[in-house]
Design an enzyme around this catalytic site. Sequence first.
Site, PDB file in Angstrom:
ATOM      1  N   PHE A  14       0.855  -1.192   0.000  1.00 41.56           N
ATOM      2  CA  PHE A  14       0.000   0.000   0.000  1.00 41.56           C
ATOM      3  C   PHE A  14       0.890   1.239   0.000  1.00 41.56           C
ATOM      4  O   PHE A  14       0.725   2.169   0.744  1.00 41.56           O
ATOM      5  CB  PHE A  14      -0.930  -0.020   1.216  1.00 41.56           C
ATOM      6  CG  PHE A  14      -2.206   0.754   1.032  1.00 41.56           C
ATOM      7  CD1 PHE A  14      -3.188   0.323   0.148  1.00 41.56           C
ATOM      8  CD2 PHE A  14      -2.441   1.920   1.762  1.00 41.56           C
ATOM      9  CE1 PHE A  14      -4.381   1.032   0.000  1.00 41.56           C
ATOM     10  CE2 PHE A  14      -3.628   2.638   1.615  1.00 41.56           C
ATOM     11  CZ  PHE A  14      -4.599   2.193   0.727  1.00 41.56           C
ATOM     12  N   LYS A 198      14.616  -4.905 -17.472  1.00 38.01           N
ATOM     13  CA  LYS A 198      13.555  -4.551 -18.423  1.00 38.01           C
ATOM     14  C   LYS A 198      13.887  -5.099 -19.818  1.00 38.01           C
ATOM     15  O   LYS A 198      13.010  -5.578 -20.534  1.00 38.01           O
ATOM     16  CB  LYS A 198      13.375  -3.035 -18.455  1.00 38.01           C
ATOM     17  CG  LYS A 198      12.761  -2.520 -17.147  1.00 38.01           C
ATOM     18  CD  LYS A 198      12.857  -1.010 -17.003  1.00 38.01           C
ATOM     19  CE  LYS A 198      12.161  -0.521 -15.741  1.00 38.01           C
ATOM     20  NZ  LYS A 198      12.467   0.877 -15.409  1.00 38.01           N
TER      21      LYS A 198
END
Length: 419
Positions: A14, A198
């Site tokens: 969160f 990536k």
Amino acid sequence: MITHKRLTIGLFGFGVVGEGIYQVLQQTPSLNASIKKVCIKHPEKKRNADAGLFTTNYDEILNDPEINLIVELIDDADEAYKIVTTSLKNKKSVVSANKKMIAEHLAELVGLQQEHDVSFLYEAAVCGSIPIIRNLEEYYDNDLLQSISGIVNGSTNYILTKIGEGLSYKESLLQAQQLGFAESNPKLDVEGFDAVNKLTILLAHAYGVVSKPEDHVRIGITRLQQSDASYAKEKNFEIKLTAQTIKLSNGKVAGFVLPQFVTRDSQLYNVKNEYNGVIIESKLADKQFLYGKGAGRFPTSSAVISDISALTYDYRYEYKKISRHEQYVLTNAYFLRVYVSFNDWAEVNRWDFEQVFEFHSTDERQYITGLIQVDKLRNAKWFNDSSVSIILLPEAVVENEAVVGQTLKKASLQLAGVN
Ligand code: HSE
């Protein structure tokens, strides 16, 4: 007519992105997705949501039969691996942005999706808000895709931009951290690890090549020197950290992450700050350019929301290129045109170069530009020497066939007056 599935989400994390997703889903009922439980590490922290929403127990989410989607947005790659693999085994779809975890376990994660017939989406893991993975999956066929060349790390691009504006490296990095672009361990950004993670993911979707991050040549931005910036300025170049994959002949593919001198006519030249940019070159369309914010709360949230939305109609990556009849193979059998700067000639063995284009000596710093075989570069003692700066020249890749060989190497060195 497509019916949109109702998604009941278990969220892990969160933080800036997690909270953003929670708010967007609350405000957008049309997405047909809601968060049932959020797993957090520090329950003592004050949060802008009902306390009943939170748990610290993974299993409360992973074993809840009502939860059909796990959204994993935590920082710790090892914990993320456990959450994602358990979820897939429990036949829950997963959305994640954890590029490190995905790149390091790609083969296993692809296998789990197939074995358990479940979807795992991770658009936010590569280039933030730019929809690169879905484009590679759906649009660019193997035979047409020639190369991908991009700025895929927002933090290093931000740092290089700010240094260009006169800020120090330290101050620029601090800003990238404060703005939430940098990894919690910024070494992952500045040493090029994040970019190579990536690249590893891109390779699977571009060419069906499943590799490990360590398979690729990688240098970050920490070795760049003031004299390199002066060289760039003199030649009207910008220095950018690029991730590249290029199709060579005979089903071979090259992949690497290195700083590069970028010319004014390249679309990457004007990619500044935390923006990312990717040039996709294909046979018929020629060059196409995707540009957008690659890091930060909202750009990352945008990709996560797009994945959640895609799961309401059961979208999944098919990894068509991985199961293609003729497989592409990663190779180091090619040459790179590089600029190498260093303090002393004793540091760099010029005989490692196949051809030397130019060299320059001053009292403080020397540089050499030339053509070098990739394995020679990787295995050179000076490759890991932090005082040696290695930057790609524009149009850096040269295939074997184009190199004339040893005699030329010798001749070019002698021509340059190097003994
Ligand atoms: N640290 C990463 C970057 C975050 O700077 O690009 C987005 O992946």
